[in-house]
Scaffold this active site. Sequence first.
Site, PDB file in Angstrom:
ATOM      1  N   VAL A 259       0.843  -1.192   0.000  1.00  0.00           N
ATOM      2  CA  VAL A 259       0.000   0.000   0.000  1.00  0.00           C
ATOM      3  C   VAL A 259       0.879   1.242   0.000  1.00  0.00           C
ATOM      4  O   VAL A 259       1.956   1.254   0.578  1.00  0.00           O
ATOM      5  CB  VAL A 259      -0.907   0.016   1.247  1.00  0.00           C
ATOM      6  CG1 VAL A 259      -1.897   1.162   1.192  1.00  0.00           C
ATOM      7  CG2 VAL A 259      -1.646  -1.305   1.367  1.00  0.00           C
ATOM      8  N   GLY A 260       0.404   2.310  -0.644  1.00  0.00           N
ATOM      9  CA  GLY A 260       1.091   3.588  -0.549  1.00  0.00           C
ATOM     10  C   GLY A 260       1.557   4.127  -1.885  1.00  0.00           C
ATOM     11  O   GLY A 260       1.301   3.548  -2.946  1.00  0.00           O
ATOM     12  N   ILE A 262       4.576   4.429  -3.256  1.00  0.00           N
ATOM     13  CA  ILE A 262       5.516   3.641  -4.052  1.00  0.00           C
ATOM     14  C   ILE A 262       4.775   2.529  -4.780  1.00  0.00           C
ATOM     15  O   ILE A 262       4.991   2.288  -5.978  1.00  0.00           O
ATOM     16  CB  ILE A 262       6.653   3.079  -3.172  1.00  0.00           C
ATOM     17  CG1 ILE A 262       7.548   4.223  -2.676  1.00  0.00           C
ATOM     18  CG2 ILE A 262       7.486   2.065  -3.943  1.00  0.00           C
ATOM     19  CD1 ILE A 262       8.687   3.771  -1.785  1.00  0.00           C
ATOM     20  N   GLU A 284      -3.615  -7.880  -1.270  1.00  0.00           N
ATOM     21  CA  GLU A 284      -4.458  -7.502  -0.128  1.00  0.00           C
ATOM     22  C   GLU A 284      -5.367  -6.337  -0.499  1.00  0.00           C
ATOM     23  O   GLU A 284      -6.585  -6.411  -0.424  1.00  0.00           O
ATOM     24  CB  GLU A 284      -3.599  -7.041   1.056  1.00  0.00           C
ATOM     25  CG  GLU A 284      -2.626  -8.031   1.591  1.00  0.00           C
ATOM     26  CD  GLU A 284      -1.670  -7.348   2.551  1.00  0.00           C
ATOM     27  OE1 GLU A 284      -1.464  -7.925   3.630  1.00  0.00           O
ATOM     28  OE2 GLU A 284      -1.159  -6.255   2.251  1.00  0.00           O
ATOM     29  N   ILE A 354      11.401  -0.229   5.578  1.00  0.00           N
ATOM     30  CA  ILE A 354      11.891   0.961   6.273  1.00  0.00           C
ATOM     31  C   ILE A 354      13.396   1.056   6.084  1.00  0.00           C
ATOM     32  O   ILE A 354      13.935   2.126   5.790  1.00  0.00           O
ATOM     33  CB  ILE A 354      11.522   0.912   7.768  1.00  0.00           C
ATOM     34  CG1 ILE A 354      10.015   1.125   7.935  1.00  0.00           C
ATOM     35  CG2 ILE A 354      12.290   1.967   8.568  1.00  0.00           C
ATOM     36  CD1 ILE A 354       9.521   0.996   9.363  1.00  0.00           C
ATOM     37  N   GLY A 378       0.961  -7.946   5.794  1.00  0.00           N
ATOM     38  CA  GLY A 378       1.016  -9.184   5.018  1.00  0.00           C
ATOM     39  C   GLY A 378       2.344  -9.427   4.347  1.00  0.00           C
ATOM     40  O   GLY A 378       2.497 -10.420   3.628  1.00  0.00           O
ATOM     41  N   LYS A 398      14.883  11.871   5.474  1.00  0.00           N
ATOM     42  CA  LYS A 398      15.178  13.119   6.198  1.00  0.00           C
ATOM     43  C   LYS A 398      16.300  13.913   5.534  1.00  0.00           C
ATOM     44  O   LYS A 398      17.246  14.371   6.178  1.00  0.00           O
ATOM     45  CB  LYS A 398      15.505  12.821   7.664  1.00  0.00           C
ATOM     46  CG  LYS A 398      14.302  12.360   8.481  1.00  0.00           C
ATOM     47  CD  LYS A 398      14.601  12.338   9.966  1.00  0.00           C
ATOM     48  CE  LYS A 398      13.368  11.929  10.757  1.00  0.00           C
ATOM     49  NZ  LYS A 398      12.285  12.927  10.692  1.00  0.00           N
TER      50      LYS A 398
END
Length: 501
Positions: A259-260, A262, A284, A354, A378, A398
């Site tokens: 999701v998101g 990217i 999903e 991350i 998932g 950042k």
Amino acid sequence: MSYKFISAEEAAKLIQNGDNIGFSGFTAAGSPKAVSEALAKRAVEEHQAGRPFKVGVFTGASTSDHLDGALARANAIKFRTPYQSNKDLRAALNKGEAAYFDYHLSQLAQDIRYGFLGDIDVAVIEACDVTPEGEITLTSGVGNSPTYVRLAKKIIIELNSYHPKTLRGIHDLYEPADPPLRREIPIYKPSDRIGVPTLKVDPAKIVGIVETHVSDGVAPFSPLDEVTMRIGQNVADFLAAEMKAGRIPSTFLPIQSGVGNIANAVLGCLGENEEVPPFEMYTEVIQDAVVGLMEKGRCKFASGCSLTLSEKAMQEVYAHMDFFRDKVVLRPQELSNNPEIVRRLGLITINTAIEADIFGNINSTHIMGKKMMNGIGGSGDFTRNAYLSIFTTPSEAKGGLISSIVPMVSHLDHSEHSVKVIITEYGVADLRGKSPIQRANEIIEKVAHPDYRPLLRDYIKMTQGCHTPECLQKALSFHIAFEKEGDMRKADLGTPCSCEK
């Protein structure tokens, strides 16, 4: 049977302190809105009166501010699982104000059935229709609803008229048998249907129906930036090259995408790459990009657990249900994320990290190893069982103060044994068939940010002659530098380590 229509406040009074609640939906899609907000209000009133009031919260995945946010702000959560993404709930978890146990999404329903996690006292289910005979038509998300309604002692329905009754037939609801009676799950292509379109419950368990008219409130995606687009293009180009090399069948394989932004960029770039044929998805979350790909004929079919769409995209689907009905199916997450099916279908899985370390290990849940971000979701279900597992991440964060490629991940979610490919805006690191030192060189030279490559090269030189050139004294030097100096580029590698000891 005639049901009792009640207010959200009346429904909240049917829930007691200490109860475990199973909420429907997956992401904001299909998650209850009114009862959870009324429950939060009740918790505040109980606390002001000096009485304890907290409930256990089982969901499908993340929810919305109506549920996770409201309950977190009311300090009403006894425990929470399996996944979340709300900022107020995240803050509560990281302060220790609510217990949270991260869970593989495919496993939660079965572990509840096994009795590992306690009873389901109440199921709160969003529906677009319910019949007198106890047939419930879900809305835009399924989650773990079949297990929750079957095990719950009582059921509260949020009957949400925002979602049309024409959704009936889009769901494929099925619960596997538990061991020792479990058989194979007979899904052999994404479009196979093996279950029923509605939940069937004893009408006597439905203690109240709350009428609502509320959208899922999914925000549209932000405009794609250059880094995100480059990552998406790198994924699409890599998969096209794999197909040309014969390592992916010429008919292509089903896609799972996280999701998101990217994920949205990846799907968009795959759709635009003429070397990639029209494809199917077994995933999903079905998000906005998929709707456009279907309308262009680039995505032939999508199996998912939820329609997590912006309001504009959702209205497009609802206005053209005749077009989308035979192109979409929504399943429980026990099926959408099932490792058996993932392995059988040969999914190409694409998830977000991350951080990754130079040996191919992935942290997808924790910031600096200790603060929970969202959860594993998932990604573990898909990664370990994929035909080809890919992780994407921008090379830095950042403004360059953080490198997403580090000597050692500060928290491990997916090991080097499961991760085949890592992709950033700088390129593709193909880890298949490579030793630890070969993986390290591949990752440093292909996907790390150029500002961090010299430091990473120096790190692997510190321990010469080892199978895995890891220096325990300096493995977390990047993270320590950020905590002390606010900049990973100031990592102190010091003197070389020895492999002889």
